[in-house]
Design a protein around this motif. Structure first.
Motif, PDB file in Angstrom:
ATOM      1  N   GLN A 141       0.820  -1.259   0.086  1.00  0.00           N
ATOM      2  CA  GLN A 141       0.038  -0.069  -0.091  1.00  0.00           C
ATOM      3  C   GLN A 141       0.762   1.198  -0.038  1.00  0.00           C
ATOM      4  OE1 GLN A 141      -2.752  -0.472   3.269  1.00  0.00           O
ATOM      5  NE2 GLN A 141      -3.479  -2.455   2.700  1.00  0.00           N
ATOM      6  N   MET A 142       1.717   1.206   0.783  1.00  0.00           N
ATOM      7  CA  MET A 142       2.826   2.412   0.660  1.00  0.00           C
ATOM      8  C   MET A 142       3.533   2.642  -0.517  1.00  0.00           C
ATOM      9  SD  MET A 142       4.340   4.748   2.676  1.00  0.00           S
ATOM     10  CE  MET A 142       4.171   4.491   4.382  1.00  0.00           C
ATOM     11  N   SER A 143       3.819   1.470  -1.133  1.00  0.00           N
ATOM     12  CA  SER A 143       4.419   1.533  -2.478  1.00  0.00           C
ATOM     13  C   SER A 143       3.410   2.148  -3.573  1.00  0.00           C
ATOM     14  CB  SER A 143       4.742   0.123  -2.924  1.00  0.00           C
ATOM     15  OG  SER A 143       5.297   0.152  -4.349  1.00  0.00           O
ATOM     16  N   LEU A 144       2.199   1.755  -3.560  1.00  0.00           N
ATOM     17  CA  LEU A 144       1.316   2.392  -4.573  1.00  0.00           C
ATOM     18  C   LEU A 144       1.007   4.068  -4.087  1.00  0.00           C
ATOM     19  CD1 LEU A 144      -1.514  -0.218  -4.223  1.00  0.00           C
ATOM     20  CD2 LEU A 144      -0.037   0.306  -6.192  1.00  0.00           C
ATOM     21  N   LEU A 145       1.156   4.481  -2.806  1.00  0.00           N
ATOM     22  CA  LEU A 145       0.835   5.722  -2.407  1.00  0.00           C
ATOM     23  C   LEU A 145       2.205   6.426  -3.112  1.00  0.00           C
ATOM     24  CD1 LEU A 145      -0.359   8.028  -1.290  1.00  0.00           C
ATOM     25  CD2 LEU A 145       0.480   7.478   1.150  1.00  0.00           C
ATOM     26  N   ASP A 146       3.574   6.031  -2.668  1.00  0.00           N
ATOM     27  CA  ASP A 146       4.977   6.659  -3.109  1.00  0.00           C
ATOM     28  C   ASP A 146       4.706   6.716  -4.560  1.00  0.00           C
ATOM     29  OD1 ASP A 146       5.976   7.051  -0.636  1.00  0.00           O
ATOM     30  OD2 ASP A 146       6.438   5.223  -0.591  1.00  0.00           O
ATOM     31  N   HIS A 147       4.288   5.634  -5.442  1.00  0.00           N
ATOM     32  CA  HIS A 147       4.207   5.940  -7.012  1.00  0.00           C
ATOM     33  C   HIS A 147       3.116   7.117  -7.426  1.00  0.00           C
ATOM     34  CE1 HIS A 147       6.162   1.910  -7.169  1.00  0.00           C
ATOM     35  NE2 HIS A 147       6.481   2.274  -8.538  1.00  0.00           N
ATOM     36  N   TYR A 148       2.467   6.985  -6.725  1.00  0.00           N
ATOM     37  CA  TYR A 148       1.239   8.043  -6.976  1.00  0.00           C
ATOM     38  C   TYR A 148       1.980   9.556  -6.717  1.00  0.00           C
ATOM     39  CZ  TYR A 148      -2.948  10.812  -6.922  1.00  0.00           C
ATOM     40  OH  TYR A 148      -3.858  11.843  -7.078  1.00  0.00           O
ATOM     41  N   SER A 149       2.637   9.675  -5.632  1.00  0.00           N
ATOM     42  CA  SER A 149       3.198  10.741  -5.242  1.00  0.00           C
ATOM     43  C   SER A 149       4.512  11.187  -5.861  1.00  0.00           C
ATOM     44  CB  SER A 149       3.540  10.726  -3.547  1.00  0.00           C
ATOM     45  OG  SER A 149       2.281  10.338  -2.943  1.00  0.00           O
ATOM     46  N   GLY A 150       5.048  10.087  -6.665  1.00  0.00           N
ATOM     47  CA  GLY A 150       6.219  10.327  -7.291  1.00  0.00           C
ATOM     48  C   GLY A 150       7.656  10.615  -6.553  1.00  0.00           C
ATOM     49  N   ASN A 151       7.512   9.749  -5.728  1.00  0.00           N
ATOM     50  CA  ASN A 151       8.605   9.583  -4.461  1.00  0.00           C
ATOM     51  C   ASN A 151       9.727   8.557  -5.009  1.00  0.00           C
ATOM     52  OD1 ASN A 151       7.176  11.414  -2.951  1.00  0.00           O
ATOM     53  ND2 ASN A 151       6.390   9.724  -1.783  1.00  0.00           N
ATOM     54  N   ARG A 152       9.579   8.264  -6.028  1.00  0.00           N
ATOM     55  CA  ARG A 152      10.802   7.210  -6.310  1.00  0.00           C
ATOM     56  C   ARG A 152      11.898   7.541  -6.074  1.00  0.00           C
ATOM     57  NH1 ARG A 152      11.154   3.865 -12.178  1.00  0.00           N
ATOM     58  NH2 ARG A 152      13.180   2.599 -11.722  1.00  0.00           N
ATOM     59  N   GLU A 153      12.675   8.798  -6.602  1.00  0.00           N
ATOM     60  CA  GLU A 153      13.887   9.497  -6.151  1.00  0.00           C
ATOM     61  C   GLU A 153      14.213   9.187  -4.593  1.00  0.00           C
ATOM     62  OE1 GLU A 153      17.090  12.934  -7.127  1.00  0.00           O
ATOM     63  OE2 GLU A 153      14.996  12.872  -8.224  1.00  0.00           O
ATOM     64  N   LEU A 154      13.380   9.989  -3.890  1.00  0.00           N
ATOM     65  CA  LEU A 154      13.128  10.068  -2.316  1.00  0.00           C
ATOM     66  C   LEU A 154      13.290   8.996  -1.839  1.00  0.00           C
ATOM     67  CD1 LEU A 154      10.572  12.865  -1.454  1.00  0.00           C
ATOM     68  CD2 LEU A 154      13.028  12.797  -0.955  1.00  0.00           C
ATOM     69  N   LEU A 155      12.541   7.802  -2.405  1.00  0.00           N
ATOM     70  CA  LEU A 155      12.767   6.415  -1.739  1.00  0.00           C
ATOM     71  C   LEU A 155      14.020   5.744  -1.949  1.00  0.00           C
ATOM     72  CD1 LEU A 155       9.379   4.928  -2.585  1.00  0.00           C
ATOM     73  CD2 LEU A 155      10.330   5.094  -0.291  1.00  0.00           C
ATOM     74  N   GLU A 156      14.601   5.992  -3.116  1.00  0.00           N
ATOM     75  CA  GLU A 156      16.035   5.177  -3.620  1.00  0.00           C
ATOM     76  C   GLU A 156      16.846   5.747  -2.779  1.00  0.00           C
ATOM     77  OE1 GLU A 156      16.381   5.939  -7.810  1.00  0.00           O
ATOM     78  OE2 GLU A 156      15.268   4.313  -8.263  1.00  0.00           O
TER      79      GLU A 156
END
Length: 552
Positions: A141-156
């Motif tokens: 669920q967190m991954s879906l929200l992060d994808h939606y929020s455009g958080n890929r670079e922040l997450l990496e």
């Protein structure tokens, strides 16, 4: 998009070569015909587990090859991994041998399975029949929200820092454990070091002492022998040996005036006389050096006894080894300062990393908070389109201990009738889970960047007008990306741009699966079968025509 698929000797598929267009593609077939086999073959090509049991009976290996046509968004990713861009044509091939060994290639370049998995996540998204269960996985669920929020670079960056923190923490723990052990042994090692330090050890000392001890122990005999040797060359009566040699030399020199060759003998006698005088001088010096002191003998014996005892105690065979043991103990006793400095440096580095990590956690938290409301609103809108008119959907964010994905947990809350939403995993039925999952996938289609999405019976548990609307939602997704829909529902099947039938037949005494594209009346009959079952009625055929005409 996936432009073609080529399979050899995979389970029930002996040989398959098929092309796929863009848009929404429908796949139907009888239960057990091999739809899941087709999906399994594609999953294998994209990095799934290689198991020799998938090889067809009688074959030594199986091959699955998937060909994709891509835009330039993946060019940098491929070229960074030394794979030729080739104008956007990407061929992924996986070969599994009966020995359980597998080989993977991308554009004929050998790659590992991890790379295939990374590439797969950029090429397609497969929603299998059990994937709705992922709604019970809060990390998903967190991954879906992060994808939606455009958080890929922040997450990496956050995950990278977390890995570095864990590595530094491991190093710190080892150093602290080492310091603890050294502190525990410090008093013991200090005493041993003091013993060796106070011994004032000198390399080669033992050999010198043993030689001196031997001389001191036999001093009287040595002095007697030296005295005898000296007296033999210098008798008390008569001329000394040196005087005699000198007289002999003079006689030979006199005779050499008549016989010249005798001169060399005279020279040799002179050399012998000089050598003899040197020898006697050294004998005299040695005699004077030899001591008859009992005190010195006792001192040498005491020193030897100390060295022998130290070598026994410290397990050494030479004084040089004792010196090395002393120096090593000195490092252990005095080495804590260096170790403490290393620990202080690691702690400072960890503090800095944790500070940067918390900053990224805060940035992630802010992004998630800013986007969670909009995310939930778009899901609610789609759920109500799928006839869950009173559905509520919320994103609940809670603070948690910092980790690789930030310092929050997320829960999707759902209510189908407008009551207080609860965790979706505890309150949604099977049909509701299918609709929620489709809404999430439809939402992802707009921001994931994945060119191909595959739905394996996502419409399970729904029927009637809801099925029709799910089909419309999937069809809308097909306008913007390539979508495969494996389905049993005629309302969904009728909406596809292309329709494929998976069938099973007997060939040479064994069952084999095949897939073919349906056109015209063949497609009408297949949709009619979905409507009425194995016995196709004229009403079902007429209804199938209406469904297809509505999509024309």
């Amino acid at each position: 998009m996936l432009s073609s698929l080529h399979i050899r000797h995979y389970v029930l598929i002996d040989s398959l070569d098929i092309d796929f267009p863009e848009g929404l593609l429908i796949i139907t077939g009888q239960t057990g015909a091999g739809k899941s086999i087709l999906l399994g073959a594609l999953s294998l090509a994209m990095g799934g587990k290689a198991d020799p049991s998938v090889i067809s009976e009688g074959a030594d290996s199986c091959v699955v090859e998937a060909v994709f046509e891509l835009d330039s968004t993946l060019r940098e990713f491929l070229e960074d991994n030394d794979i030729e861009w080739d104008g956007g044509h990407v061929t992924v091939r996986r070969v599994v041998h009966s020995s359980a060994r597998s080989r993977s290639f991308v554009n004929d370049v050998p790659v590992n399975v991890q790379f295939l998995c990374d590439l797969s996540s950029r090429l397609l998204d497969i929603h299998s029949q059990h994937q709705s269960l992922l709604l019970k996985d809060h990390s998903r669920q967190m991954s879906l929200l992060d994808h939606y929020s455009g958080n890929r670079e922040l997450l990496e960056n956050c995950a990278g820092l977390w890995r570095e923190i864990q590595k530094k923490q491991g190093e710190l723990s080892l150093k602290e454990e080492q310091l603890s052990r050294q502190n525990e042994d410090l008093e013991y090692n200090a005493a041993r070091y003091s013993t060796l330090r106070d011994a004032d050890l000198k390399p080669g000392e033992l050999e010198e002492l043993e030689e001196e001890h031997k001389a001191l122990s036999h001093a009287e005999d040595i002095k007697t022998a030296l005295g005898s040797a000296y007296a033999a060359c210098n008798p008390q009566e008569g001329p000394s040996l040196g005087t005699s040699l000198n007289q002999a030399r003079k006689s030979l020199e006199k005779a050499s005036s008549y016989v010249p060759r005798l001169n060399s003998l005279a020279e040799r006698l002179e050399s012998a006389r000089i050598e003899m005088e040197d020898i006697l001088a050294e004998v005299e010096e040695e005699n004077d050096r030899i001591s008859l002191s009992r005190e010195r003998l006792d001192a040498v014996e005491g020193r030897l006894s100390l060295l022998y005892e130290l070598m026994r105690k410290f397990g050494c065979s030479t004084v040089q080894e004792l010196v090395q043991a002393r120096d090593e103990l000195g490092r252990k006793v005095g080495g804590t300062e260096e170790l403490e400095e290393e620990i202080d440096s690691l702690r400072a580095s960890l503090e800095s990393l944790r500070g940067e990590h918390l900053r990224l956690c805060d940035a992630l938290a802010s992004s998630r908070k800013a986007n969670s409301g909009k995310f939930a609103s778009e899901v609610r809108e789609r759920l109500r389109f799928l006839e869950l008119e009173k559905a509520e959907f919320l994103v609940d964010l809670q603070d948690s201990e910092p980790g690789a994905d930030g310092s929050q947990t997320v829960s999707f809350l759902f209510s189908s009738n407008g009551t207080r939403p609860e965790d979706v995993s505890r309150c949604a039925s099977g049909g509701e889970l299918s609709r929620i999952m489709l809404c999430l996938k439809a939402l992802m289609a707009g921001f994931s960047g994945v060119p191909t999405m595959i739905f394996d019976e996502i419409d399970t548990g729904v029927s009637g007008s809801v099925a029709d609307k799910m089909g419309s939602m999937i069809c809308e997704m097909g306008k913007h990306m390539q979508v495969f829909a494996i389905t049993h529902l005629p309302q969904v099947a009728a909406k596809g741009k292309a329709h494929y039938l998976v069938s099973k037949s007997e060939f040479l005494g064994r069952n084999v699966s095949d897939i073919s594209r349906l056109e015209g009346e063949e497609r009408v009959k297949e949709i009619a079968r979905l409507l009425s079952g194995s016995t196709i009625s004229s009403a079902a055929v007429a209804n199938a025509r209406v469904l297809l005409e509505e999509q024309a």
